[in-house]
Design a protein around this motif. Structure first.
Motif, mmCIF file in Angstrom:
data_model
loop_
_atom_site.group_PDB
_atom_site.id
_atom_site.type_symbol
_atom_site.label_atom_id
_atom_site.label_comp_id
_atom_site.label_asym_id
_atom_site.label_seq_id
_atom_site.Cartn_x
_atom_site.Cartn_y
_atom_site.Cartn_z
ATOM 1 N N VAL B 15 0.863 -1.193 0.000
ATOM 2 C CA VAL B 15 0.000 0.000 0.000
ATOM 3 C C VAL B 15 0.896 1.239 0.000
ATOM 4 O O VAL B 15 1.738 1.405 0.882
ATOM 5 C CB VAL B 15 -0.931 0.020 1.232
ATOM 6 C CG1 VAL B 15 -1.815 1.263 1.209
ATOM 7 C CG2 VAL B 15 -1.788 -1.232 1.268
ATOM 8 N N GLN B 60 -5.552 12.884 -2.801
ATOM 9 C CA GLN B 60 -4.770 11.818 -2.176
ATOM 10 C C GLN B 60 -5.487 10.478 -2.338
ATOM 11 O O GLN B 60 -6.720 10.410 -2.260
ATOM 12 C CB GLN B 60 -4.546 12.127 -0.703
ATOM 13 C CG GLN B 60 -3.509 13.207 -0.487
ATOM 14 C CD GLN B 60 -3.444 13.618 0.956
ATOM 15 O OE1 GLN B 60 -4.297 14.349 1.425
ATOM 16 N NE2 GLN B 60 -2.429 13.158 1.660
ATOM 17 N N SER B 61 -4.691 9.460 -2.568
ATOM 18 C CA SER B 61 -5.262 8.127 -2.740
ATOM 19 C C SER B 61 -4.180 7.089 -2.427
ATOM 20 O O SER B 61 -3.096 7.438 -1.972
ATOM 21 C CB SER B 61 -5.791 7.964 -4.164
ATOM 22 O OG SER B 61 -6.493 6.744 -4.281
ATOM 23 N N ILE B 62 -4.499 5.849 -2.677
ATOM 24 C CA ILE B 62 -3.516 4.783 -2.441
ATOM 25 C C ILE B 62 -3.379 3.925 -3.691
ATOM 26 O O ILE B 62 -4.298 3.850 -4.517
ATOM 27 C CB ILE B 62 -3.893 3.866 -1.248
ATOM 28 C CG1 ILE B 62 -5.336 3.354 -1.384
ATOM 29 C CG2 ILE B 62 -3.659 4.561 0.065
ATOM 30 C CD1 ILE B 62 -5.666 2.205 -0.451
ATOM 31 N N PHE B 64 -2.112 -0.113 -4.508
ATOM 32 C CA PHE B 64 -1.882 -1.352 -3.736
ATOM 33 C C PHE B 64 -1.867 -2.559 -4.666
ATOM 34 O O PHE B 64 -2.219 -2.467 -5.850
ATOM 35 C CB PHE B 64 -2.993 -1.529 -2.688
ATOM 36 C CG PHE B 64 -4.387 -1.629 -3.280
ATOM 37 C CD1 PHE B 64 -4.899 -2.836 -3.702
ATOM 38 C CD2 PHE B 64 -5.171 -0.496 -3.424
ATOM 39 C CE1 PHE B 64 -6.168 -2.924 -4.262
ATOM 40 C CE2 PHE B 64 -6.442 -0.566 -3.984
ATOM 41 C CZ PHE B 64 -6.936 -1.784 -4.401
ATOM 42 N N LEU B 83 -12.127 3.358 -7.178
ATOM 43 C CA LEU B 83 -13.463 2.752 -7.195
ATOM 44 C C LEU B 83 -14.512 3.823 -6.942
ATOM 45 O O LEU B 83 -14.274 4.776 -6.196
ATOM 46 C CB LEU B 83 -13.583 1.685 -6.104
ATOM 47 C CG LEU B 83 -12.728 0.439 -6.262
ATOM 48 C CD1 LEU B 83 -12.842 -0.436 -5.014
ATOM 49 C CD2 LEU B 83 -13.147 -0.357 -7.493
ATOM 50 N N MET B 85 -18.825 4.258 -6.196
ATOM 51 C CA MET B 85 -20.083 3.564 -5.918
ATOM 52 C C MET B 85 -21.161 4.084 -6.861
ATOM 53 O O MET B 85 -21.341 5.307 -6.987
ATOM 54 C CB MET B 85 -20.506 3.803 -4.467
ATOM 55 C CG MET B 85 -21.739 2.999 -4.069
ATOM 56 S SD MET B 85 -22.151 3.176 -2.322
ATOM 57 C CE MET B 85 -22.924 4.782 -2.318
ATOM 58 N N GLU B 164 -18.700 9.696 -7.629
ATOM 59 C CA GLU B 164 -17.316 10.168 -7.446
ATOM 60 C C GLU B 164 -16.419 9.025 -7.012
ATOM 61 O O GLU B 164 -16.845 8.154 -6.257
ATOM 62 C CB GLU B 164 -17.264 11.243 -6.358
ATOM 63 C CG GLU B 164 -17.981 12.516 -6.714
ATOM 64 C CD GLU B 164 -18.047 13.457 -5.513
ATOM 65 O OE1 GLU B 164 -17.117 13.454 -4.698
ATOM 66 O OE2 GLU B 164 -19.056 14.175 -5.416
ATOM 67 N N LEU B 165 -15.173 9.079 -7.484
ATOM 68 C CA LEU B 165 -14.191 8.093 -7.036
ATOM 69 C C LEU B 165 -13.939 8.257 -5.545
ATOM 70 O O LEU B 165 -13.998 9.367 -5.018
ATOM 71 C CB LEU B 165 -12.855 8.307 -7.750
ATOM 72 C CG LEU B 165 -12.672 7.846 -9.177
ATOM 73 C CD1 LEU B 165 -11.210 8.031 -9.574
ATOM 74 C CD2 LEU B 165 -13.055 6.389 -9.366
ATOM 75 N N ILE B 166 -13.648 7.152 -4.870
ATOM 76 C CA ILE B 166 -13.278 7.229 -3.457
ATOM 77 C C ILE B 166 -11.834 7.725 -3.395
ATOM 78 O O ILE B 166 -10.889 6.989 -3.698
ATOM 79 C CB ILE B 166 -13.416 5.848 -2.777
ATOM 80 C CG1 ILE B 166 -14.858 5.354 -2.869
ATOM 81 C CG2 ILE B 166 -12.963 5.911 -1.326
ATOM 82 C CD1 ILE B 166 -15.060 3.938 -2.370
ATOM 83 N N LYS B 167 -11.671 8.990 -3.062
ATOM 84 C CA LYS B 167 -10.340 9.602 -2.960
ATOM 85 C C LYS B 167 -10.459 10.802 -2.033
ATOM 86 O O LYS B 167 -11.566 11.256 -1.727
ATOM 87 C CB LYS B 167 -9.812 10.004 -4.337
ATOM 88 C CG LYS B 167 -10.706 10.957 -5.080
ATOM 89 C CD LYS B 167 -10.212 11.198 -6.502
ATOM 90 C CE LYS B 167 -11.161 12.138 -7.220
ATOM 91 N NZ LYS B 167 -10.792 12.397 -8.600
ATOM 92 N N ASP B 168 -9.320 11.313 -1.593
ATOM 93 C CA ASP B 168 -9.331 12.388 -0.602
ATOM 94 C C ASP B 168 -8.968 13.708 -1.256
ATOM 95 O O ASP B 168 -7.796 13.971 -1.528
ATOM 96 C CB ASP B 168 -8.370 12.046 0.534
ATOM 97 C CG ASP B 168 -8.837 10.825 1.295
ATOM 98 O OD1 ASP B 168 -9.865 10.925 1.979
ATOM 99 O OD2 ASP B 168 -8.210 9.755 1.165
ATOM 100 N N MET B 171 -7.484 17.618 1.167
ATOM 101 C CA MET B 171 -6.974 17.400 2.518
ATOM 102 C C MET B 171 -5.719 18.216 2.805
ATOM 103 O O MET B 171 -5.429 18.548 3.942
ATOM 104 C CB MET B 171 -6.660 15.917 2.733
ATOM 105 C CG MET B 171 -7.876 15.032 2.682
ATOM 106 S SD MET B 171 -9.005 15.335 4.032
ATOM 107 C CE MET B 171 -8.177 14.508 5.374
#
Lengths: 109, 180
Positions: B15, B60-62, B64, B83, B85, B164-168, B171
């Motif tokens: 990660v 920001q994201s990850i 992995f 990803l 929803m 929306e994409l799961i991302k930050d 921040m």
């Protein structure tokens, strides 16, 4: 431990519909990517984030409930989306630290 | 354990935090996204050949990979941007139709996105999407619901998709209050 029991012990306010759920631990982070990588199903998630993407992240992992700290105002569209996807959002005026302490006292580890 | 007979049990490994950068060329209007491992996201526009790239967003994201803890097989997800929803915003979209069909069984639909432009970047394969779905369902094995992950290729019209994409996002713009 049952979510309803935690709600009563910590005097939490439910912002969405409630369901009977078990809580198996606590996860504290304000980043959705942390939830994706490290939260576990059944956790109660403490955060200051209120935008509607918290519903997507919580639903992906099957978080028991999102607990919004410091009584942050949660937008109506977030609550509406959460109700649609059976994600529970709770609220408290306390900080994450204070809530975590109370959750430990209540028996959540 | 041999891979052929392995009941894979996936775990998230390698990660890495970083930024998903979205940029737009003001000459040709092309949109490009990529993952940056830099400590801070790029801010300034730059020229790359015929393109003049403007940073539209950095979130920001990850990144992995997944590893089977039984057989040690590793699946790399470098081509996964994130990803999203499905919220059923477009009645004509095939993903909305699938979401409406599956929500009765409490199965939630997520969409796996690769990087843009899709014609120039390697996109995530169907096999990798299936493994990702298996991983997240294994993580939520005690729950009363499931998730289904599909490819973004199923989206009818990306311009009318409101999810929306799961991302930050934003921040790093958090700042302490100014001293009086």
């Amino acid at each position: 431990m049952k979510l309803q029991e935690i709600i009563e012990k910590l005097s939490l306010k439910a912002l969405t519909n409630l369901e009977d759920k078990d809580v198996s631990g606590v996860f504290i982070s304000d980043m959705l990517s942390d939830v994706m990588s490290s939260a576990q199903a059944g956790n109660i998630w403490l955060t200051v984030q209120t935008h509607k993407n918290i519903v997507s992240a919580a639903n992906l992992i099957d978080i028991s409930a999102v607990l919004v700290t410091y009584d942050k105002k949660v937008p109506d569209d977030t609550i509406e989306l959460a109700n649609r996807f059976h994600v529970i959002i709770l609220s408290s005026p306390l900080s994450s630290f204070q809530l975590a302490s109370k959750l430990v006292e209540a028996g959540i580890k | 354990m041999q891979e052929k007979t392995c009941s894979h049990l996936w775990e998230m490994i390698n990660v890495q935090s970083g930024f998903i950068i979205t940029e737009n060329c003001f000459r040709c209007n092309k949109t490009s996204t990529y993952f940056s491992f830099e400590e801070r996201p790029p801010l300034e526009e730059y020229r790359d050949g015929e393109h003049f790239w403007n940073i539209m967003e950095s979130a920001q994201s990850i990144r992995f990979d997944l590893k089977c803890s039984n057989c040690d097989k590793i699946i790399q997800y470098g081509e996964l941007a994130g990803l999203m929803m499905c919220t059923g915003c477009d009645e004509k979209c095939e993903i909305t139709k699938l979401m409406k069909k599956l929500e009765k069984e409490r199965t939630w639909v997520y969409v796996a996105f690769g990087f843009f432009p899709v014609t120039e970047r390697k996109q995530i394969s169907t096999e990798k999407i299936s493994i990702l779905e298996e991983y997240f369902n294994q993580r939520r094995k005690s729950s009363r619901s499931k998730i289904k992950i599909v490819s973004s290729e199923m989206i009818g019209n990306i311009a009318t998709c409101y999810a929306e994409l799961i991302k930050d996002v934003g921040m790093l713009s958090l700042a302490p209050p100014e001293k009086e």
